[in-house]
Motif scaffolding. Structure first.
Motif, PDB file in Angstrom:
ATOM      1  N   ALA A 259      14.423 -67.259 -59.585  1.00  0.00           N
ATOM      2  CA  ALA A 259      15.182 -67.571 -58.369  1.00  0.00           C
ATOM      3  C   ALA A 259      15.345 -66.338 -57.494  1.00  0.00           C
ATOM      4  O   ALA A 259      15.269 -66.433 -56.262  1.00  0.00           O
ATOM      5  CB  ALA A 259      16.553 -68.139 -58.738  1.00  0.00           C
ATOM      6  N   SER A 260      15.528 -65.182 -58.107  1.00  0.00           N
ATOM      7  CA  SER A 260      15.696 -63.952 -57.336  1.00  0.00           C
ATOM      8  C   SER A 260      14.434 -63.609 -56.544  1.00  0.00           C
ATOM      9  O   SER A 260      14.492 -63.338 -55.338  1.00  0.00           O
ATOM     10  CB  SER A 260      16.059 -62.800 -58.285  1.00  0.00           C
ATOM     11  N   TYR A 261      13.290 -63.614 -57.216  1.00  0.00           N
ATOM     12  CA  TYR A 261      12.031 -63.289 -56.528  1.00  0.00           C
ATOM     13  C   TYR A 261      11.704 -64.329 -55.448  1.00  0.00           C
ATOM     14  O   TYR A 261      11.310 -63.978 -54.336  1.00  0.00           O
ATOM     15  CB  TYR A 261      10.870 -63.191 -57.519  1.00  0.00           C
ATOM     16  N   LEU A 262      11.873 -65.597 -55.789  1.00  0.00           N
ATOM     17  CA  LEU A 262      11.555 -66.648 -54.819  1.00  0.00           C
ATOM     18  C   LEU A 262      12.540 -66.650 -53.661  1.00  0.00           C
ATOM     19  O   LEU A 262      12.172 -66.978 -52.530  1.00  0.00           O
ATOM     20  CB  LEU A 262      11.495 -68.001 -55.512  1.00  0.00           C
ATOM     21  N   GLY A 263      13.788 -66.264 -53.913  1.00  0.00           N
ATOM     22  CA  GLY A 263      14.769 -66.136 -52.833  1.00  0.00           C
ATOM     23  C   GLY A 263      14.395 -65.033 -51.860  1.00  0.00           C
ATOM     24  O   GLY A 263      14.495 -65.211 -50.641  1.00  0.00           O
ATOM     25  N   ARG A 264      13.950 -63.896 -52.396  1.00  0.00           N
ATOM     26  CA  ARG A 264      13.501 -62.804 -51.513  1.00  0.00           C
ATOM     27  C   ARG A 264      12.295 -63.236 -50.698  1.00  0.00           C
ATOM     28  O   ARG A 264      12.203 -62.945 -49.502  1.00  0.00           O
ATOM     29  CB  ARG A 264      13.182 -61.562 -52.339  1.00  0.00           C
ATOM     30  N   ALA A 265      11.390 -63.952 -51.338  1.00  0.00           N
ATOM     31  CA  ALA A 265      10.205 -64.431 -50.616  1.00  0.00           C
ATOM     32  C   ALA A 265      10.608 -65.389 -49.505  1.00  0.00           C
ATOM     33  O   ALA A 265      10.087 -65.316 -48.385  1.00  0.00           O
ATOM     34  CB  ALA A 265       9.231 -65.113 -51.579  1.00  0.00           C
ATOM     35  N   ALA A 266      11.554 -66.288 -49.783  1.00  0.00           N
ATOM     36  CA  ALA A 266      12.002 -67.261 -48.784  1.00  0.00           C
ATOM     37  C   ALA A 266      12.736 -66.574 -47.634  1.00  0.00           C
ATOM     38  O   ALA A 266      12.654 -67.035 -46.487  1.00  0.00           O
ATOM     39  CB  ALA A 266      12.895 -68.317 -49.431  1.00  0.00           C
ATOM     40  N   GLN A 267      13.429 -65.488 -47.921  1.00  0.00           N
ATOM     41  CA  GLN A 267      14.095 -64.738 -46.845  1.00  0.00           C
ATOM     42  C   GLN A 267      13.068 -64.061 -45.943  1.00  0.00           C
ATOM     43  O   GLN A 267      13.214 -64.065 -44.721  1.00  0.00           O
ATOM     44  CB  GLN A 267      15.019 -63.660 -47.418  1.00  0.00           C
TER      45      GLN A 267
ATOM     46  N   ARG B  68       6.953 -67.314 -59.808  1.00  0.00           N
ATOM     47  CA  ARG B  68       6.253 -68.345 -60.587  1.00  0.00           C
ATOM     48  C   ARG B  68       6.107 -67.916 -62.041  1.00  0.00           C
ATOM     49  O   ARG B  68       6.342 -68.705 -62.969  1.00  0.00           O
ATOM     50  CB  ARG B  68       4.867 -68.622 -59.997  1.00  0.00           C
ATOM     51  N   ALA B  69       5.699 -66.671 -62.253  1.00  0.00           N
ATOM     52  CA  ALA B  69       5.476 -66.177 -63.618  1.00  0.00           C
ATOM     53  C   ALA B  69       6.773 -66.197 -64.419  1.00  0.00           C
ATOM     54  O   ALA B  69       6.793 -66.660 -65.568  1.00  0.00           O
ATOM     55  CB  ALA B  69       4.885 -64.765 -63.573  1.00  0.00           C
ATOM     56  N   HIS B  70       7.847 -65.719 -63.821  1.00  0.00           N
ATOM     57  CA  HIS B  70       9.130 -65.736 -64.532  1.00  0.00           C
ATOM     58  C   HIS B  70       9.590 -67.169 -64.793  1.00  0.00           C
ATOM     59  O   HIS B  70      10.165 -67.457 -65.844  1.00  0.00           O
ATOM     60  CB  HIS B  70      10.189 -64.946 -63.759  1.00  0.00           C
ATOM     61  N   GLY B  71       9.334 -68.063 -63.851  1.00  0.00           N
ATOM     62  CA  GLY B  71       9.680 -69.465 -64.044  1.00  0.00           C
ATOM     63  C   GLY B  71       8.945 -70.075 -65.227  1.00  0.00           C
ATOM     64  O   GLY B  71       9.521 -70.832 -66.009  1.00  0.00           O
ATOM     65  N   ILE B  72       7.670 -69.749 -65.370  1.00  0.00           N
ATOM     66  CA  ILE B  72       6.876 -70.269 -66.486  1.00  0.00           C
ATOM     67  C   ILE B  72       7.464 -69.812 -67.820  1.00  0.00           C
ATOM     68  O   ILE B  72       7.500 -70.562 -68.788  1.00  0.00           O
ATOM     69  CB  ILE B  72       5.396 -69.832 -66.351  1.00  0.00           C
ATOM     70  N   LEU B  73       7.959 -68.570 -67.851  1.00  0.00           N
ATOM     71  CA  LEU B  73       8.531 -68.048 -69.087  1.00  0.00           C
ATOM     72  C   LEU B  73       9.971 -68.501 -69.309  1.00  0.00           C
ATOM     73  O   LEU B  73      10.579 -68.154 -70.319  1.00  0.00           O
ATOM     74  CB  LEU B  73       8.473 -66.515 -69.091  1.00  0.00           C
ATOM     75  N   GLY B  74      10.518 -69.261 -68.357  1.00  0.00           N
ATOM     76  CA  GLY B  74      11.887 -69.748 -68.502  1.00  0.00           C
ATOM     77  C   GLY B  74      12.946 -68.754 -68.065  1.00  0.00           C
ATOM     78  O   GLY B  74      14.123 -68.921 -68.361  1.00  0.00           O
TER      79      GLY B  74
ATOM     80  N   LEU C 118       5.931 -61.453 -54.459  1.00  0.00           N
ATOM     81  CA  LEU C 118       7.228 -62.004 -54.851  1.00  0.00           C
ATOM     82  C   LEU C 118       7.098 -63.443 -55.351  1.00  0.00           C
ATOM     83  O   LEU C 118       7.705 -63.824 -56.352  1.00  0.00           O
ATOM     84  CB  LEU C 118       8.209 -61.930 -53.684  1.00  0.00           C
ATOM     85  N   VAL C 119       6.302 -64.246 -54.665  1.00  0.00           N
ATOM     86  CA  VAL C 119       6.101 -65.635 -55.082  1.00  0.00           C
ATOM     87  C   VAL C 119       5.423 -65.681 -56.453  1.00  0.00           C
ATOM     88  O   VAL C 119       5.829 -66.450 -57.334  1.00  0.00           O
ATOM     89  CB  VAL C 119       5.290 -66.424 -54.025  1.00  0.00           C
ATOM     90  N   ALA C 120       4.402 -64.853 -56.642  1.00  0.00           N
ATOM     91  CA  ALA C 120       3.711 -64.843 -57.942  1.00  0.00           C
ATOM     92  C   ALA C 120       4.656 -64.408 -59.062  1.00  0.00           C
ATOM     93  O   ALA C 120       4.646 -64.996 -60.151  1.00  0.00           O
ATOM     94  CB  ALA C 120       2.489 -63.932 -57.874  1.00  0.00           C
ATOM     95  N   LEU C 121       5.477 -63.398 -58.799  1.00  0.00           N
ATOM     96  CA  LEU C 121       6.453 -62.975 -59.802  1.00  0.00           C
ATOM     97  C   LEU C 121       7.460 -64.086 -60.090  1.00  0.00           C
ATOM     98  O   LEU C 121       7.828 -64.322 -61.245  1.00  0.00           O
ATOM     99  CB  LEU C 121       7.180 -61.710 -59.346  1.00  0.00           C
TER     100      LEU C 121
END
Length: 177
Positions: free
Chosen positions: A142-150, A130-136, A125-128
């Motif tokens: 935020a969705s993937y990182l939110g799931r990871a943080a939960q 990060r990757a989506h963040g790089i592509l803007g 989830l964190v890698a996804l």
């Protein structure tokens, strides 16, 4: 530690003498102690003895990545998951290596495959994210990182999520502000 020193001595003498017998446990111990070059040599020996040893090959890929060689790690990870299509560690590793190589689109494709198999894998989830963040892709990030943080509310995961949420808000302000 004594075992590591013994193995180092054997590995150092290896060109003059016959290769010492290396076990998976010894190679793993070398890796866990941070002796990455020696562990890599040990796992390569194990894989040469048994090319079907997917765990040894997985360790070879991990060690290439640890040593800063994602270009060497990615094809090894890929070879493992081609033989074992449900091996989340190998799929994640290939996606992570692709991310390190700035092959972001490919990385997302591979990581999404890992997420399908292990939807609660925080590393994936964190890698996804990060990757989506790089592509803007702020919303997806935020969705993937939110799931990871939960799932794993570490300070690092929470900060990454907060930053992604701020990027989403910034994106929305620019678009509609």
């Amino acid at each position: 530690m004594l075992l590591s020193l013994f193995l180092f001595a054997l590995l150092a003498d290896a060109p003059q003498a016959q290769s010492p017998v290396v076990t998976f446990d010894v190679a793993t111990q070398l890796a866990s102690e941070g002796h990455n070059e020696e562990a890599l040599a040990a796992f390569e020996r194990l894989a040469a003895q048994n090319p079907d040893d997917l765990q040894a090959r997985l360790w070879i890929a991990r060690l290439h990545e640890r040593l800063g060689h994602p270009d060497r790690a990615e094809p090894v990870y890929r070879s493992v998951f081609l033989e074992d299509p449900r091996n989340v560690d190998a799929i994640y590793g290939a996606g992570s290596a692709l991310l390190a190589l700035d092959r972001i689109g490919e990385s997302i494709e591979v990581l999404e495959r890992a997420a399908d198999l292990a939807p609660d894998n925080v590393d994936v989830l964190v890698a996804l994210g990060r990757a989506h963040g790089i592509l803007g892709h702020a919303g997806e990030s935020a969705s993937y990182l939110g799931r990871a943080a939960q799932l794993a509310p570490t300070p690092q995961n929470q900060v990454a999520h907060e930053q992604a949420v701020l990027a989403t808000r910034h994106h929305l302000n620019i678009r509609y502000g």
